[in-house]
Write an enzyme that holds these catalytic residues in place. Sequence first.
Site, short mmCIF file in Angstrom:
data_model
loop_
_atom_site.label_atom_id
_atom_site.label_comp_id
_atom_site.label_asym_id
_atom_site.label_seq_id
_atom_site.Cartn_x
_atom_site.Cartn_y
_atom_site.Cartn_z
N TYR A 37 48.21 31.65 -23.75
CA TYR A 37 47.31 30.71 -24.50
C TYR A 37 46.65 29.56 -23.53
O TYR A 37 45.44 29.24 -23.79
CB TYR A 37 48.27 29.65 -25.60
CG TYR A 37 47.47 28.77 -26.30
CD1 TYR A 37 47.11 29.18 -27.56
CD2 TYR A 37 47.32 27.57 -25.75
CE1 TYR A 37 46.20 28.05 -28.43
CE2 TYR A 37 46.70 26.46 -26.55
CZ TYR A 37 46.21 26.77 -27.89
OH TYR A 37 45.47 25.89 -28.69
N ASP A 38 47.28 29.03 -22.55
CA ASP A 38 46.60 28.21 -21.91
C ASP A 38 45.72 28.68 -20.93
O ASP A 38 44.74 27.80 -20.72
CB ASP A 38 47.71 27.51 -20.71
CG ASP A 38 49.00 26.65 -21.48
OD1 ASP A 38 48.78 26.31 -22.75
OD2 ASP A 38 50.05 26.50 -20.91
N LEU A 84 56.74 9.60 -57.06
CA LEU A 84 57.34 9.94 -58.03
C LEU A 84 58.59 9.44 -58.45
O LEU A 84 59.39 8.59 -57.62
CB LEU A 84 57.96 11.36 -57.72
CG LEU A 84 56.75 12.37 -57.18
CD1 LEU A 84 57.15 13.85 -56.82
CD2 LEU A 84 55.78 12.65 -58.34
N LYS A 117 60.96 18.50 -51.03
CA LYS A 117 60.40 17.22 -50.71
C LYS A 117 60.60 16.80 -48.99
O LYS A 117 61.43 16.47 -48.70
CB LYS A 117 61.37 16.16 -51.38
CG LYS A 117 60.73 14.82 -51.43
CD LYS A 117 61.59 14.02 -52.12
CE LYS A 117 61.11 12.36 -52.21
NZ LYS A 117 61.03 11.80 -50.87
N ARG A 138 49.30 6.89 -46.11
CA ARG A 138 49.35 6.68 -47.68
C ARG A 138 49.29 5.05 -47.95
O ARG A 138 48.76 4.60 -48.97
CB ARG A 138 50.81 7.16 -47.98
CG ARG A 138 51.13 6.52 -49.57
CD ARG A 138 52.46 7.13 -49.96
NE ARG A 138 52.75 6.84 -51.38
CZ ARG A 138 53.28 5.72 -51.89
NH1 ARG A 138 53.56 4.73 -51.14
NH2 ARG A 138 53.44 5.72 -53.20
N GLU A 172 52.17 15.87 -45.77
CA GLU A 172 53.11 15.25 -45.15
C GLU A 172 53.12 15.52 -43.55
O GLU A 172 53.05 16.73 -43.29
CB GLU A 172 54.53 15.73 -45.87
CG GLU A 172 55.69 14.66 -45.47
CD GLU A 172 55.62 13.35 -46.55
OE1 GLU A 172 56.24 12.59 -46.69
OE2 GLU A 172 54.68 13.37 -47.36
N LYS A 287 57.40 20.08 -60.40
CA LYS A 287 55.97 19.66 -61.13
C LYS A 287 55.86 20.81 -62.10
O LYS A 287 56.06 21.75 -61.86
CB LYS A 287 55.10 19.66 -60.19
CG LYS A 287 55.20 18.85 -58.80
CD LYS A 287 54.05 19.06 -57.85
CE LYS A 287 54.19 18.16 -56.62
NZ LYS A 287 53.14 18.22 -55.51
N CYS A 423 83.73 -12.28 -30.04
CA CYS A 423 83.62 -12.33 -28.63
C CYS A 423 83.66 -14.05 -28.60
O CYS A 423 82.38 -14.41 -29.16
CB CYS A 423 83.00 -11.86 -27.70
SG CYS A 423 83.10 -12.30 -25.88
N CYS A 428 78.42 -13.21 -23.12
CA CYS A 428 78.98 -11.86 -23.16
C CYS A 428 77.78 -11.05 -22.80
O CYS A 428 76.70 -10.91 -23.54
CB CYS A 428 79.42 -11.62 -24.19
SG CYS A 428 80.22 -9.86 -24.46
#
Length: 672
Positions: A37-38, A84, A117, A138, A172, A287, A423, A428
């Site tokens: 790929y590279d 929701l 979710k 969001r 998301e 849903k 303490c 400390c």
Amino acid sequence: MSLLQASERHAALVHEIRQHDHRYYVLDEPVVSDFAYDALYRELRDLEAAQPQLVTPDSPTQRVGSAPRSSLVTVEHAVPMTSLDNTYDAGELREFLRRVRDGLPTGTPVRFCIEPKLDGASVELVYRAGQLVQASTRGDGLRGEEITENIRTLRGVPLRLPVEQDLVLRGEIVIYRSDLAQVNELRVERGEAPFANPRNAASGSLRLLDPREVNERRLRLFLWQLVDGEAVASTHSAVLDWLASIGLPTHRRHRLCTSVEEIEQALEELKGLRASLPFDIDGAVIKVDEFRQQAILGKTAKFPRWAVAFKFAAEQAQTRVLDIVLQVGRTGVLTPVAQLEPVALAGTIVSRASLHNAQIIEQLGVRPGDLVTIEKAGEIIPQVVAVSLAERLGEAPAFQMPEHCPACSWPVIQRPGEVAARCSNLRCPAAVKQAIVHFARRYAMDIDHLGEALVEQLVDRALVADVAELYGLSASTLASLERIGPKSAENVVQAVQASKQRPLARLLTGVGIELVGQVAAVQLAEAAGSLEELLRWSPEDTAGRLGELSRFGPKMVESVQRFLSDPAQRPVLEKLLELGVALQQPRAEVVTTGVMQGKSFCVTGVLSRRREDVHADIRAAGGELHDRLKAGTTYLVAGDKVGKSKLDSAKKHGTEVLDEAALGRLLTADAG
């Protein structure tokens, strides 16, 4: 190579690289090695360098091309991104299904789409004529922050689609757990604190100002909604299939159900897959599949009536306690921590869990060697919830709080009426480290690059003994530490110096006055006006000035008095004053009109914005803020990761629960 040949080769390379990106980042089915790929990518880059006229905005080489921005810009969503309603058990789920059937004509068959979710950060993408033109967070549901250049770095997100339609998409941003491990390894090498979980890594990365940094975070996007999906198909599930067919990334794990039994079976199967999925989920979304039926059902002021989130119970695991050790906090409180045999829990390997205090240990009856049940409170903090006494291997001695601090050997004390042991050493080193980490946090002085690993070195080498001494650090001193190069050292110094401009309330939050949270810190700072004036107050002045404030009770006043006269804390404030840190507190304009007058808010959970920005919006609308939920609190503004116990407490006090979108609508209505 002629221009025609170069153009043909360029088109072939772009097509092939896009296909490999889709297979790797969307389908999880790579067919070439990273090396191969590279090589393709390098050939494309070299070809474009030789023939610049071939470069197009949607070329794979142009994903990371913009310079860092100085700030984020807010954009408005065309359609609000509502949240929701949540359900937690079978009874609540069946009640939701009953309401759906009652809301439709009698006898109407209903099909439900069940999806994972995703536990990440929600975003909106806008394509115009097939071209990606805008992406945003969001935010509060009405408006979010523009992050287009950051989203362009995600190789699973097409910059151009094979269709010419205008699309508004919701999805998301997540990070695979395996990718998070590599990101955290790099952060530790740089002396930065590792991310606690994938969600924090995803949401924090979206707001970075430099797209090149975002590119290092290995983020992925899964789309779960097309706004105005009826233009494409008659059902939500068909839209998801269509999005996948045109090369857009979806979770590809939705399932259709028609009965309660099928839905419950689908939820159990998804819950069983939870640990094996490469990304985190914290429940399922149910849903109504048909858009026409969604329109009939409509929505309430807060939530759609045709969808609900079924939240899985906190994941639990069993493991053995290897030892019980003590952790010293920033105020000197000693917290017992169970060291565990490492166990997988909610997507991470857990080897430590909080036991809170000696009283909790006694109630649980936990001892080293015991088999215990652990869970993540609010999916974040591991804690021991039960002990299997029948599995006890022997009679290990019961835990006893030591008489001397394990970090500095000073005597351990217990204040009258308190469960916590402390303490007695005000210097400390363990407490100093935690105090500095707290001082640097985002909600306090917001000092970037000052992670726990660096703080550990600063205190252990006696370079810093309190937060004020941070402002005397030089780049040369920092560069002498392990894993801190010249550039990183300079970044730390600049971040520390920049924090001098924070308002006084942020400083008072950072120094950690007991019982004084972010809300009370603002009130205290506004009452004083400046650090110089605050240091002039006598104990009588403090009682008089704070006694006038509605949220300061006698214990809070006493805590501020004690802090201002503390022989260890007062000199730190005086040094900060000399160094010009947080001298002033802008006085907020008193709002005397608006429907929020007389209403109070407590804000909790993981928010899409800085909590102080949410607080500012509430104050601007005339609302009052509470640091903690209590009787009389009008609204609980609940972000993500709010535990059921807090929601139950809101119900007990008669407090209405709002998500960020509902808060935004409430404040917008007030402004209008």
